[in-house]
Design a protein around this motif. Structure first.
Motif, short mmCIF file in Angstrom:
data_model
loop_
_atom_site.label_atom_id
_atom_site.label_comp_id
_atom_site.label_asym_id
_atom_site.label_seq_id
_atom_site.Cartn_x
_atom_site.Cartn_y
_atom_site.Cartn_z
N TRP A 8 1.14 -2.95 -7.62
CA TRP A 8 0.92 -1.21 -7.72
C TRP A 8 0.47 -1.29 -8.95
CZ3 TRP A 8 6.61 0.80 -5.79
CH2 TRP A 8 6.27 0.61 -4.24
N ASP A 9 0.98 -2.08 -9.90
CA ASP A 9 0.08 -1.76 -11.36
C ASP A 9 -1.18 -1.74 -11.51
OD1 ASP A 9 0.08 -1.28 -14.07
OD2 ASP A 9 0.10 -3.98 -14.88
N LYS A 10 -2.07 -2.62 -10.59
CA LYS A 10 -3.25 -3.18 -10.69
C LYS A 10 -4.18 -2.23 -9.79
CE LYS A 10 -6.68 -6.66 -9.58
NZ LYS A 10 -7.18 -8.09 -9.88
N LYS A 11 -3.87 -1.56 -9.18
CA LYS A 11 -4.23 -0.94 -7.89
C LYS A 11 -3.97 0.22 -7.74
CE LYS A 11 -5.36 -1.55 -2.60
NZ LYS A 11 -4.88 -1.48 -0.95
N TYR A 12 -2.73 1.05 -8.57
CA TYR A 12 -2.45 2.62 -8.44
C TYR A 12 -1.50 3.06 -9.73
CZ TYR A 12 -2.90 1.46 -2.88
OH TYR A 12 -3.03 0.87 -2.16
N ASN A 13 -1.24 2.47 -10.78
CA ASN A 13 -1.45 2.75 -11.46
C ASN A 13 0.33 3.62 -12.15
OD1 ASN A 13 -3.46 1.59 -13.02
ND2 ASN A 13 -4.95 3.80 -12.25
N VAL A 14 1.05 2.61 -11.03
CA VAL A 14 2.43 2.73 -10.96
C VAL A 14 3.08 1.81 -10.11
CG1 VAL A 14 1.91 5.09 -9.47
CG2 VAL A 14 2.52 3.19 -7.98
N ILE A 15 4.35 1.94 -11.08
CA ILE A 15 5.64 1.24 -10.60
C ILE A 15 6.92 1.70 -9.66
CG2 ILE A 15 5.59 0.00 -12.73
CD1 ILE A 15 7.31 1.47 -13.77
N PRO A 16 7.54 0.66 -9.44
CA PRO A 16 8.06 1.23 -8.05
C PRO A 16 9.59 2.47 -8.84
CG PRO A 16 8.12 -1.06 -7.85
CD PRO A 16 8.06 -1.00 -9.05
N ASN B 175 1.04 -1.50 -0.09
CA ASN B 175 0.00 -0.26 0.15
C ASN B 175 0.52 1.13 0.15
OD1 ASN B 175 -2.46 -1.12 -0.41
ND2 ASN B 175 -2.50 -1.45 2.33
N LEU B 176 2.31 1.61 -0.43
CA LEU B 176 3.06 2.53 0.00
C LEU B 176 2.28 3.42 -1.25
CD1 LEU B 176 5.50 3.66 1.47
CD2 LEU B 176 7.06 2.30 -0.32
N PRO B 177 2.29 2.50 -2.12
CA PRO B 177 1.82 3.96 -3.28
C PRO B 177 1.48 5.28 -3.08
CG PRO B 177 2.10 1.88 -4.24
CD PRO B 177 2.21 1.60 -2.83
N LYS B 178 0.00 4.59 -1.64
CA LYS B 178 -1.54 5.24 -1.80
C LYS B 178 -1.54 6.45 -0.80
CE LYS B 178 -3.73 3.58 2.18
NZ LYS B 178 -4.45 2.81 2.87
N PHE B 179 0.03 6.35 -0.32
CA PHE B 179 0.68 7.42 0.61
C PHE B 179 1.64 8.83 -0.44
CE2 PHE B 179 0.50 3.84 3.45
CZ PHE B 179 -1.05 4.49 4.13
N THR B 180 2.17 7.80 -1.31
CA THR B 180 3.11 8.98 -1.99
C THR B 180 2.52 9.56 -3.21
OG1 THR B 180 3.63 7.20 -3.16
CG2 THR B 180 4.94 7.52 -1.40
N LYS B 181 1.72 9.48 -3.10
CA LYS B 181 0.40 9.70 -4.60
C LYS B 181 0.95 11.48 -4.24
CE LYS B 181 -3.39 9.37 -7.37
NZ LYS B 181 -4.61 8.62 -7.86
N GLY B 182 1.18 11.70 -4.82
CA GLY B 182 0.82 13.62 -5.53
C GLY B 182 2.01 14.42 -4.79
N SER B 183 2.76 13.11 -4.49
CA SER B 183 4.15 14.03 -3.51
C SER B 183 5.60 13.61 -4.45
CB SER B 183 4.89 13.19 -2.43
OG SER B 183 4.74 12.01 -2.41
N ASN B 184 6.08 14.24 -3.77
CA ASN B 184 7.34 13.37 -4.86
C ASN B 184 8.98 12.87 -4.70
OD1 ASN B 184 7.19 16.11 -7.40
ND2 ASN B 184 8.04 17.79 -5.69
#
Length: 361
Positions: free
Chosen positions: A148-156, A119-128
């Motif tokens: 991360w791809d499926k839930k947040y549309n990001v990768i590490p 769930n890490l991307p949930k917290f960093t979304k919108g930040s640098n």
């Protein structure tokens, strides 16, 4: 041959060295700031970071958050514009709060292992703030990338690969530590193959940072030639003037021999690599008894079943009370023989690496 910089999205470290996050209190603002100032990525350890605050035992959560902010700000001030990261283990009971506070303080990058930081991307979304999971297998890397791809549309933004020669808690079974199938080089190659589809989908590279038992320029060169973009080094940074550990902790490292580096069973249900001493001997001989929990720091820990409190042992060691604690260390810790400035260590490592690679090519 010029050694390439380490690029993590828009972050560029001139020296492709990430200083490993070492807790409790081994890599705080002094060490992280010095590494970042000299071109690498300096990393704070977020494990019980408030251990030295006056109200730690009575007000632990607030003490940890206060110290987290203090050390991020101090490390940034020392770094002269360099890159500062923090290592936050997913098994920390206050993981989410520490992540949120780190982002508020505009930490450059969060490294997270000891479990899957799903769930890490949930917290960093919108930040640098960049995010880099720490894994010990291509399987773990694939799970994280898929989630991360499926839930947040990001990768590490990067992935740290820790091999079986690392210090601290290890993501391996004891019987796999000497198995060449689990060597760091082999794991790097597997992870590189695993992440290709995700890099292609997002048209974005995922740099691999590899660590575990890296001691010299040859080790660094071999890792870079295997396809990694950088290396993570922990133990060698203990023996620096700027390391936040006590002098006795550093001397403990300098005095250890190869036979002193042992695999232990941690109270949190994982194996780890540490420097043997009387404290650990007492633990292994079952003469230690549960004494309660001072910090409630790790989710997997069951205080009533633990032979000792790992937080207390590591805090004691950081302060030099080795009779009541112990030091984690990498497999090549016995090779470290003197304490030098961070700049000298980094300059020496890069000189050795360049010489090694020049001879290879």
């Amino acid at each position: 041959m010029k050694i390439p910089s380490l690029k993590i999205d828009n972050l560029i470290a001139k020296v492709p060295v990430v200083q490993g996050g070492m807790g409790v209190g081994i890599s705080l603002s002094s060490l992280a700031g010095a590494v970042a100032k000299n071109g690498g990525i300096g990393v704070l350890s977020g494990v019980e970071i408030g251990f030295d605050e006056p109200d730690y035992f009575s007000n632990k959560k607030e003490a940890n958050i206060r110290a987290l902010k203090k050390h991020i700000r101090k490390a940034k001030a020392l770094s002269n514009g360099g890159i500062i990261g923090i290592n936050l283990m997913t098994v920390l009971n206050d993981f989410e709060e520490l992540v949120k506070e780190s982002i508020k303080e505009k930490i450059d990058i969060i490294f997270s292992g000891a479990g899957l930081p799903i769930n890490l991307p949930k917290f960093t979304k919108g930040s640098n703030t960049k995010i880099a999971p720490i894994v010990s297998s291509s399987k773990a890397a694939k799970i994280i990338c898929k989630k991360w791809d499926k839930k947040y549309n990001v990768i590490p933004d990067a992935i740290v690969v820790e091999g079986p020669d690392a210090g601290g808690h290890l993501g391996f079974k004891k019987e796999n530590l000497q198995d060449q199938d689990f060597s760091l080089i082999n794991i790097i190659k597997d992870v590189l193959e695993t992440i290709k589809p995700f890099e292609e989908k997002y048209n974005k590279p995922i740099p691999i940072i590899a660590g575990g038992g890296i001691d010299n320029g040859k080790d660094i060169g071999d890792i870079l030639m295997a396809g990694a973009s950088g290396v993570q080094i922990g133990t060698r940074f203990i023996a620096t003037d700027e390391c936040d550990a006590s002098d006795k902790f550093k001397e403990n490292l300098l005095q250890c021999k190869s036979e002193d580096i042992v695999i232990i069973n941690s109270p949190v249900g994982m194996i780890g690599r540490a420097i043997s001493n009387d404290f650990l001997d007492a633990v292994s001989s079952n003469t230690k008894r549960p004494i309660g929990c001072i910090s409630n720091c790790l989710k997997p820990c069951i205080p009533t079943q633990a032979p000792y409190c790992i937080a207390e042992a590591l805090i004691n060691a950081q302060k030099g009370y080795m009779e009541n604690g112990f030091a984690f260390a990498g497999a090549k810790a016995y090779k470290v023989d003197k304490i030098i400035p961070v700049k000298t260590l980094m300059d020496n490592l890069m000189t050795e690496t360049k010489s090694y690679l020049d001879n290879k090519y």
